[in-house]
Design a protein around this motif. Structure first.
Motif, mmCIF file in Angstrom:
data_model
loop_
_atom_site.group_PDB
_atom_site.id
_atom_site.type_symbol
_atom_site.label_atom_id
_atom_site.label_comp_id
_atom_site.label_asym_id
_atom_site.label_seq_id
_atom_site.Cartn_x
_atom_site.Cartn_y
_atom_site.Cartn_z
ATOM 1 N N VAL A 367 30.419 35.728 26.392
ATOM 2 C CA VAL A 367 29.880 34.829 27.321
ATOM 3 C C VAL A 367 28.198 34.737 27.454
ATOM 4 N N LYS A 374 20.544 35.619 34.412
ATOM 5 C CA LYS A 374 21.689 36.382 34.791
ATOM 6 C C LYS A 374 23.093 36.440 35.894
ATOM 7 N N LEU A 377 25.835 34.528 36.115
ATOM 8 C CA LEU A 377 26.884 34.989 35.381
ATOM 9 C C LEU A 377 28.260 35.209 36.182
ATOM 10 N N MET A 599 35.120 41.574 32.759
ATOM 11 C CA MET A 599 34.255 40.706 32.757
ATOM 12 C C MET A 599 32.790 42.174 32.367
ATOM 13 N N VAL A 601 29.584 43.436 31.102
ATOM 14 C CA VAL A 601 28.288 43.049 30.538
ATOM 15 C C VAL A 601 27.163 44.143 29.782
ATOM 16 N N CYS A 665 36.319 38.995 29.231
ATOM 17 C CA CYS A 665 34.575 38.369 29.092
ATOM 18 C C CYS A 665 33.465 38.956 28.363
ATOM 19 N N ALA A 667 29.536 39.284 28.404
ATOM 20 C CA ALA A 667 28.414 38.827 28.850
ATOM 21 C C ALA A 667 27.437 39.189 27.520
#
Length: 703
Positions: A367, A374, A377, A599, A601, A665, A667
């Motif tokens: 992503v 941001k 997200l 996710m 990040v 995911c 990011a």
């Protein structure tokens, strides 16, 4: 006495712990039946703790053993100990009775070694075993006990010498920073009580020793240190130093412990430091020992205190659990590229999660976002979850998490991202601390995972004990026939109140105090408004409590109870209108967890460099050819990380990427990967670039 794991007990355990499924005969059953000294290297999601629980269940069926011995189970964290207890206690309560012991490494060392050592050596049991309290004692020692060299004096004093040693080659920094460096230097000193030396640094270099020209400085530090021990105040590491002294002077203790514990199992080995590993080996691993020791972990997940190139655990007689029940084949293939050390190519992350009928494996999602997008997200993560209908499947109860390496940064104004600047994350107190620097924190940051009033009651009593410590109030105790002064414990406090007669306009009794304590505890648990309870406890301290103990309420105490400050705590569950729960957390806090979707990040940790860039960092001595040949695990290539920050990122991503069962995911800032998108696609990533495209279009419109 030979003990073997029986097949019928394994069958019973399968019904209880894995819903009637069966353990595979290739890896798990052999480990469960294995009762020889060995180390188990287990990949993320392999069910290593479940396998250990089953082994313990089977062993408990044969308790008590004829020779009177028992089982010792140790872990690095309370969370793992709690998990083992939750699963096992109702099925085999005998495992939690003498002669068995289940706890953390710290609790084992305190109970069997450090506590008796401190009593023998300093006439006190351990009252406070806490690094935060110890650090405050260090600061007090530095600022209030030590003196600078005065004008006209020729010899430097201890304070000057420690200040100089702590700030050697530190460059141009402020006096405040230099003072803090000196406090940190003293805090990390190691004390060798056997050879009477004070050591510092990673190599344990001798700073001062009893037999030497600096004997006076040695005694000045150790006298302060030993006074803390007499009051039962120890850092976590102090317990191990005292344990080492105890074993040296009372060697028969080893024989007793070896006889008591026939089997020793240690989980989370990768998080143990060398001094913790050494003390267990010192007790149980020698040529005369008949104790069976099995150590379990994954060196690639050693991220607990500081990420090292090599964790301190050096596996021996290795067995493997390579199959991950948690991970799908595609995610496992990716995560396997992040293994930092692969023991003779025998350690492989293999995805064994079975797909349900009509289920399609989800590709890992990359992503892309910008600093400007941001904030979107979380909603993008929700969208991807719903696109794959993960919010409707049974596994959703494992949870959805957004995680990152860095929760908060000291210098967040520099524009580099962390979970706080992206999501408003604030660090939730997960350490289950018992001591804080204000009354306000004591009544807000107690352990809320407990389902009873026990935790908050304990926290209030600890706050009252802290007040007595600030006021330097002590109790006379009789220890081994001698009267000694000691700080109050919670039980001392309760006993004092029980025996106290307050005669005035009214009679304050222990029963009334119990009512107060119950009401405070109940209201703190049930009410969201903590301020009135704070005011009530503060009023109690300033009046009845002050009179009972004849307190002066000195400046330290007044600062402690001064004002109520609402603790800025993140609500764990962020719930939208569709009841999709997402938790924001650091990688460290989710270690060991299983999620339905995760996710990860990328964030900037300390230096303003993100994970995608750290993986590419060349070593200082890299040639141009070597830089061009660098391989990146994100592209499903065997990594070639060499720099400390690259290895840190590798291990952090290994832990973070291996949490989800279904959806991973990652990011990333679009600018960090814009030249590598084809490589990501070729490696099997699904590219999600909406958040970059949206921003680009908005910029074009403005132009």
């Amino acid at each position: 006495m030979t003990i073997e794991i029986e097949d019928n007990h394994i069958k019973e355990a399968e019904q209880i712990f894995i819903n009637g499924n069966t353990f595979d005969e290739k890896e798990r059953v052999p480990f469960i039946k294995n009762l020889e000294t060995c180390d188990l290297l287990a990949v993320p999601g392999s069910g290593k703790t479940t396998a250990l629980i089953v082994k313990l269940y089977c062993l408990s069926k044969q308790l008590p053993y004829k020779d009177g011995s028992g089982i010792l189970v140790l872990a690095h964290t309370n969370a793992t100990v709690d998990e083992i207890e939750k699963e096992l206690k109702k099925h085999c309560p005998n495992l939690f009775e003498y002669p068995n012991f289940i706890g953390t490494i710290q609790s084992f060392v305190n109970k069997f070694l450090a506590n008796p050592a401190n009593l023998i050596k300093y006439d006190s049991y351990i009252v406070k075993n806490d690094d935060d309290i110890y650090k405050k004692e260090v600061a007090n020692f530095y600022y209030n006990n030590l003196e600078w060299k005065q004008t006209g004096e020729t010899m430097q004093k201890l304070k000057n010498l420690l200040y100089g040693k702590a700030n050697h080659n530190r460059g141009n920094i402020s006096t405040k920073e230099k003072n803090q460096n000196t406090i940190d230097f003293i805090y990390y000193l190691n004390f060798d009580f056997i050879n009477r030396k004070i050591l510092y640094g990673g190599k344990n270099t001798t700073l001062y020793k009893y037999e030497g020209a600096a004997k006076e400085h040695y005694l000045e530090i150790t006298n302060w240190k030993e006074n803390l021990f007499r009051n039962g105040i120890l850092s976590y590491k102090d317990s191990f130093s005292l344990a080492k002294w105890y074993l040296h002077n009372f060697p028969k203790v080893k024989e007793q412990l070896q006889h008591r514990f026939k089997y020793v199992f240690i989980d989370e080995m990768q998080d143990l430091e060398e001094y913790q590993i050494d003390i267990i080996d010192n007790v149980f691993f020698d040529k005369n020992s008949k104790t069976i020791i099995q150590r379990i972990g994954d060196p690639n997940q050693s991220i607990y205190n500081r990420v090292k190139d090599e964790c301190d655990w050096k596996p021996r007689n290795i067995k493997y659990l390579n199959g991950s029940i948690r991970l799908s084949a595609k995610n496992a293939e990716l995560i396997n590229c992040f293994t930092y050390r692969n023991e003779e190519d025998k350690f492989q992350v293999i995805g064994e999660r079975k797909l349900l009928k009509d289920e399609k494996e989800i590709l890992p999602h990359l992503v892309l976002f910008t600093s400007e997008t941001k904030g979107q997200l979380k909603s993008k993560f929700e969208e991807i979850i719903k696109n794959h209908n993960l919010h409707k499947i049974e596994e959703r109860n494992k949870g959805f998490r957004i995680i990152g390496w860095t929760g908060e940064r000291a210098n967040e104004g520099d524009g580099n991202l962390c979970l706080h600047t992206i999501f408003g994350y604030n660090k939730l107190d997960k350490t289950k601390k018992e001591d804080f620097d204000t009354l306000s924190k004591y009544i807000q940051l107690f352990n809320k995972e407990k389902q009873t009033l026990e935790a908050v009651r304990k926290s209030i009593l600890n706050a009252l004990i802290a007040v007595l410590r600030f006021e330097d109030k002590k109790i006379i105790k009789k220890i081994r026939g001698r009267e000694v002064e000691r700080f109050y414990t919670k039980s001392d406090l309760i006993e004092f109140i029980k025996n106290y007669n307050y005669e005035g306009d009214y009679l304050i009794t222990y029963e009334i105090f119990k009512d107060k304590l119950y009401n405070w505890s109940f209201n703190l648990v049930t009410s969201k408004n903590h301020k009135p309870i704070f005011d009530s406890i503060k009023n109690f301290i300033e009046n009845q409590f002050k009179d009972w103990f004849d307190l002066k309420l000195n400046p330290k105490t007044q600062l402690f109870i001064l004002e109520f400050k609402e603790e800025n705590r993140i609500v764990k569950k962020i719930i939208n209108e569709d009841q999709l729960d997402i938790e924001i957390a650091t990688v460290h806090s989710v270690k060991g967890q299983t999620h339905c979707a995760t996710m990860y990040v990328e964030t900037a940790y300390k230096t303003p460099i993100y994970e995608t860039l750290k993986l590419k960092e060349p070593s200082k001595n890299s040639t141009i050819k070597k830089r061009e040949a660098k391989t990146i695990p994100l592209f499903k290539q065997t990594h070639s990380c060499e720099t400390p920050s690259g290895i840190e990122a590798l291990k952090m991503m290994y832990v973070g990427f291996s949490r989800p069962t279904h959806l991973l995911c990652f990011a990333v800032l679009g600018e960090n990967v814009k030249d590598d998108l084809e490589k990501f696609k070729n490696a099997g990533w699904k590219i999600v670039d909406d958040l970059v495209t949206i921003y680009s279009k908005s910029q074009n419109v403005k132009e």
